[in-house]
Design an enzyme around this catalytic site. Structure first.
Site, PDB file in Angstrom:
ATOM      1  N   ASP A 179      46.770  79.940   7.414  1.00  0.00           N
ATOM      2  CA  ASP A 179      47.855  79.341   8.181  1.00  0.00           C
ATOM      3  C   ASP A 179      47.802  77.821   8.060  1.00  0.00           C
ATOM      4  OD1 ASP A 179      48.687  81.835   9.007  1.00  0.00           O
ATOM      5  OD2 ASP A 179      47.617  81.751  10.920  1.00  0.00           O
ATOM      6  N   TYR A 183      36.639  84.871   9.828  1.00  0.00           N
ATOM      7  CA  TYR A 183      37.344  83.892  10.642  1.00  0.00           C
ATOM      8  C   TYR A 183      36.521  83.523  11.872  1.00  0.00           C
ATOM      9  CZ  TYR A 183      41.419  85.790   8.122  1.00  0.00           C
ATOM     10  OH  TYR A 183      42.297  86.220   7.164  1.00  0.00           O
ATOM     11  N   TYR A 200      46.239  89.969  10.182  1.00  0.00           N
ATOM     12  CA  TYR A 200      46.748  88.831  10.951  1.00  0.00           C
ATOM     13  C   TYR A 200      45.843  88.606  12.157  1.00  0.00           C
ATOM     14  CZ  TYR A 200      51.101  89.106   8.251  1.00  0.00           C
ATOM     15  OH  TYR A 200      52.037  89.110   7.235  1.00  0.00           O
TER      16      TYR A 200
END
Length: 427
Positions: A240, A306, A378
């Site tokens: 992103d 992440y 996501y």
């Protein structure tokens, strides 16, 4: 049919040079040029028939119209066309005049041969010019993806030299937020910077939504060093815009079109890019690559790790958070196209696996959540639930609203094997 009978019929049609005569039996005896085959046939025919040996000047040949004398000339013209270009491999192609193709078809017919007998004029011209070009430039022929590719148009007396792209592989880290991976044209003005006669209000007239990108910090440097005409950035997915890319970095390939330089010092190139990016982006592990590496970074399945800073709408205790994270770990998540990307992605439900999940509270309203998941997962929606579009989600399991306030990608690695394969790199 006996080869001498073929030769007798062929030479009976008129003056046929040694190369055109030998091409009729190009599948006989290896290690000879077609001209050597033709000369041997002419000699043997004279001996068999006890006739005078009468050589034919290539310039008088009715089949090739003297073109078989031009191998050296075209090799030299090819070398001149790329004299200021670095390359290691080449290939040569030829467009013969239609009349020559008609002539050699007629010669085969008169000699009593099938249409596909021997070797076409075009193939011999490619090979003979190519051999001479290779000797002149001390380079190697390649039938896959040569560095330079020539097309000789005999009818137009032209040679087209195409310098194929070269490729640089590496990994990048994005150390500042709000930097897209590639240039992001404004949706309102479609990159023009104008709305009618006035500057676009949405992008301030720039045509882009962001001033910088990973591509702009890297590709122009590579293009300049390799003296190319254009550079294209290919990434293994993208984070992103507001996320950092840390850790081992994200694989990428920069493709440089029509490079005049190929043999570059990748360590120095890496230093040049990092100096130009000035701390916003940094690259490492640069290597010269093949075209296959582009497909590799774009198509190879990748897992991601992440680290997310998460804010909750209400107090959360450590036990409840641990239980929710434990339930996420190892599960398959169903994600309907997120609200934030539904304007540019197909509206479908995707299934993605969560491999590992951990979380640690900073305080009752804030936590650090780490996720190891399948490519395409996501993460923001895995945390928030995205109004029910993602199931399960951390927010849903806790029964408390949750939002990612900062996201870092810390690893991008191949699912079953590394991105880096030695056969995809060049020396």
């Amino acid at each position: 049919m006996d080869v001498l009978e073929v030769a007798a019929r062929a030479t009976g049609t008129g003056p046929v040079c040694d190369a055109c005569l030998g091409r009729l039996v190009a599948d006989r005896s290896f290690g000879l040029s077609n001209a050597e085959r033709g000369s041997a046939l002419r000699t043997s025919l004279a001996l068999r028939d006890d006739e005078d040996y009468e050589p034919v000047e290539t310039a008088d040949c009715w089949v090739c119209e003297g073109r078989c004398t031009e191998f050296d000339e075209w090799a030299e013209r090819a070398a001149e066309a790329v004299e200021d270009v670095e390359f290691a491999t080449y290939n040569v192609g030829t467009r013969p005049p239609p009349l020559i193709e008609e002539n050699e078809a007629l010669l085969r017919e008169e000699a009593g041969l099938d249409d596909d007998a021997g070797e076409p004029f075009k193939s011999e011209f490619n090979r003979e010019v190519g051999k001479r070009f290779g000797r002149l430039t001390e380079t190697e022929v390649s039938f896959d993806r040569p560095d330079v590719q020539f097309t000789i148009d005999l009818a137009e007396d032209e040679i087209d030299a195409k310098v194929n792209s070269t490729f640089v592989y590496g990994r990048y880290r994005k150390l500042e937020r709000d930097i897209p991976q590639t240039e992001w044209p404004c949706r309102e003005c479609k990159g023009s910077g104008r709305q009618g006669a006035d500057p676009c209000d949405h992008c301030g007239g720039s045509g882009y939504l962001y001033d910088d990108s990973v591509e702009e910090y890297t590709a122009p440097v590579v293009e300049d060093v390799m003296d190319g005409t254009e550079a294209t950035f290919h990434g293994a997915g993208r984070e992103d815009v507001d996320a950092l890319m840390l850790g081992t970095g994200r694989p990428f390939v920069i493709e440089v079109e029509e490079p005049r330089r190929r043999r570059v010092d990748t360590d120095r190139l890496q230093a040049d890019i990092n100096a130009f990016a000035d701390g916003a982006v940094e690259v490492e592990g640069l290597r010269l690559a093949t075209y296959d590496m582009v497909e590799r970074v774009k198509e190879h399945d990748a897992a991601k790790r992440y680290r997310a800073e998460v804010a909750f709408d209400a107090d959360v205790d450590a036990d409840a958070l641990a239980a929710a994270v434990e339930e996420l770990e190892g599960t398959t998540v169903e994600q309907y196209t997120p609200n934030r990307v539904d304007h540019r992605r197909a509206s479908i439900t995707r299934e993605r696996d969560v491999y590992e999940a951990t979380a640690e509270l900073d305080d009752a309203r804030h936590a650090i959540v780490e996720i190891h998941g399948e490519g395409g997962l996501y993460i923001k929606e895995l945390i928030s639930g995205d109004e029910g579009r993602t199931e399960p989600s951390l927010a849903g399991l806790l029964g408390v609203g949750a939002e990612v306030t900062a996201l870092d990608v810390v690893a991008v690695e191949g699912e079953d094997e590394p991105f880096e394969r030695e056969e995809f790199f060049r020396e």
